[in-house]
Design an enzyme around this catalytic site. Structure first.
Site, mmCIF file in Angstrom:
data_model
loop_
_atom_site.group_PDB
_atom_site.id
_atom_site.type_symbol
_atom_site.label_atom_id
_atom_site.label_comp_id
_atom_site.label_asym_id
_atom_site.label_seq_id
_atom_site.Cartn_x
_atom_site.Cartn_y
_atom_site.Cartn_z
ATOM 1 N N CYS A 87 0.602 -1.254 -0.043
ATOM 2 C CA CYS A 87 -0.062 0.094 -0.089
ATOM 3 C C CYS A 87 0.733 1.338 0.095
ATOM 4 C CB CYS A 87 -1.013 -0.015 1.099
ATOM 5 S SG CYS A 87 -2.247 1.063 1.031
ATOM 6 N N HIS A 204 -3.543 -5.867 1.010
ATOM 7 C CA HIS A 204 -2.726 -5.946 2.419
ATOM 8 C C HIS A 204 -2.720 -7.417 2.796
ATOM 9 C CE1 HIS A 204 -2.297 -1.749 3.742
ATOM 10 N NE2 HIS A 204 -3.469 -1.458 2.987
ATOM 11 N N GLU A 206 -0.956 -8.694 4.977
ATOM 12 C CA GLU A 206 -0.674 -8.818 6.342
ATOM 13 C C GLU A 206 -1.910 -8.729 7.096
ATOM 14 O OE1 GLU A 206 -0.545 -6.106 4.701
ATOM 15 O OE2 GLU A 206 -0.530 -4.466 5.794
#
Lengths: 232, 86
Positions: A87, A204, A206
């Site tokens: 990002c 994302h 994560e």
């Protein structure tokens, strides 16, 4: 066999990345401060996390590249070590010229925060080896400026040399304009450099590494990197 | 050494759709400003520069613009150097 996660003023996904790598993946992880002028020699991979570094002033990612740690990150990448920008981290990598292209405001002019489907277009990278080719994964996005743009010549070169790693698709894996959340050229969600050691992606991974969250599709990205270390 | 005022305008390249500009243009049209078209939004920088000459001031500002103020992948710039601290 250690990961580093860089914390810039305005980063807000650093703890998510730290948690995913240290807890979900189980690899040693160190936080790096933006003013650090060296990277510990045992770190093999660096994550530039999401957020709004330096308040997104001027352009997303524009100021972060002048922070002392980014000079070190550039030198680290030149040695062939692994750097991943997620990002805002992707925006920093493009604005600093470490990856081609730029991230423009979303075509809708809206901040988009939702789960999207991604097609793994290239599983022969160090970041995606734990996926099957053309795997379809569900990963959250949260950005206002994720509209990937690159000039036509560079786009052809990215396509020809298989540097498109992730593309936005629908749940069946079809690459359609309806499945494109931000207007990115050719539905591009993530790219890798020619040398195959720098990856940038707007979604994302994560944020979807723990089954308690109902989705751990992102973990394979970090498992792929960890697998590289096991092979060393 | 002289002080100069520099004005830098940074605009999205013409080949890139300026969605922000389009949105504002549509808002103006729906407010009744039908005569307004081709609205673009960009960034305007104003600064003072100390340099030996106007040419040197230009070259300092151009270098700063290329390094930071403008991302030439998506933006074009124009620079004006004015004498004195305007």
């Amino acid at each position: 066999m250690k990961f580093g996660v860089v914390l810039f003023p305005g980063s807000n996904c650093d703890q998510d990345a730290y948690y995913a790598i240290s807890k979900n993946l189980g690899c040693e992880t160190t936080m790096l401060w933006h003013k650090d002028t060296s990277i510990p020699s045992d770190i093999e991979a660096i994550i530039l996390p999401g957020g709004f570094s330096y308040g997104d002033y001027l352009r997303c990612g524009a100021i972060a590249r002048f922070s002392p740690i980014m000079q070190e990150v550039a030198a680290f990448a030149k040695k062939g070590k692994y750097v991943m920008g997620i990002c805002n981290g992707f925006q920093i990598l493009t604005d600093s010229g470490m990856l081609p292209g730029a991230l423009l405001p979303n075509m809708s002019m809206k901040f988009v925060c939702k789960d999207v489907y991604l097609k793994v277009e290239n599983n022969s990278t160090r970041f995606t080896s734990q996926f099957a080719q053309n795997d379809i994964i569900r990963v959250p996005i949260a950005h206002g400026e994720g509209n990937y743009f690159v000039d036509t010549d560079t786009l052809h070169s990215l396509e020809d040399s298989n540097q498109i790693v992730f593309r936005y698709c629908d749940m069946f894996g079809e690459i359609t304009s309806d499945a494109n959340p931000n207007g990115s050229i050719n539905n591009i969600a993530g790219i890798i450099n020619k040398e195959r050691n720098i990856l940038g992606m707007m979604p994302h991974p994560e944020r979807c590494c723990d089954s308690v969250l109902g989705n751990d599709d992102g973990l394979a990205v970090f498992e792929s990197l960890a697998n590289v270390f096991h092979q060393l | 050494m002289e002080q100069y005022t520099a004005i830098v305008d940074v605009m999205l390249r013409k080949s890139i759709l300026d969605v922000q500009g389009k949105t504002v243009e549509h808002a103006l049209h729906s407010t009744g400003f039908k005569a307004i078209e081709q609205l673009h939004i960009g960034k305007h920088f104003k600064m003072t520069v100390t340099a030996a000459s106007k040419d040197e001031a230009f070259s300092i500002v151009e270098s700063a613009t290329k390094q930071l103020l403008c991302n030439q992948i998506m933006e074009d710039y124009s620079i004006q150097i004015l004498s004195g601290n305007a």
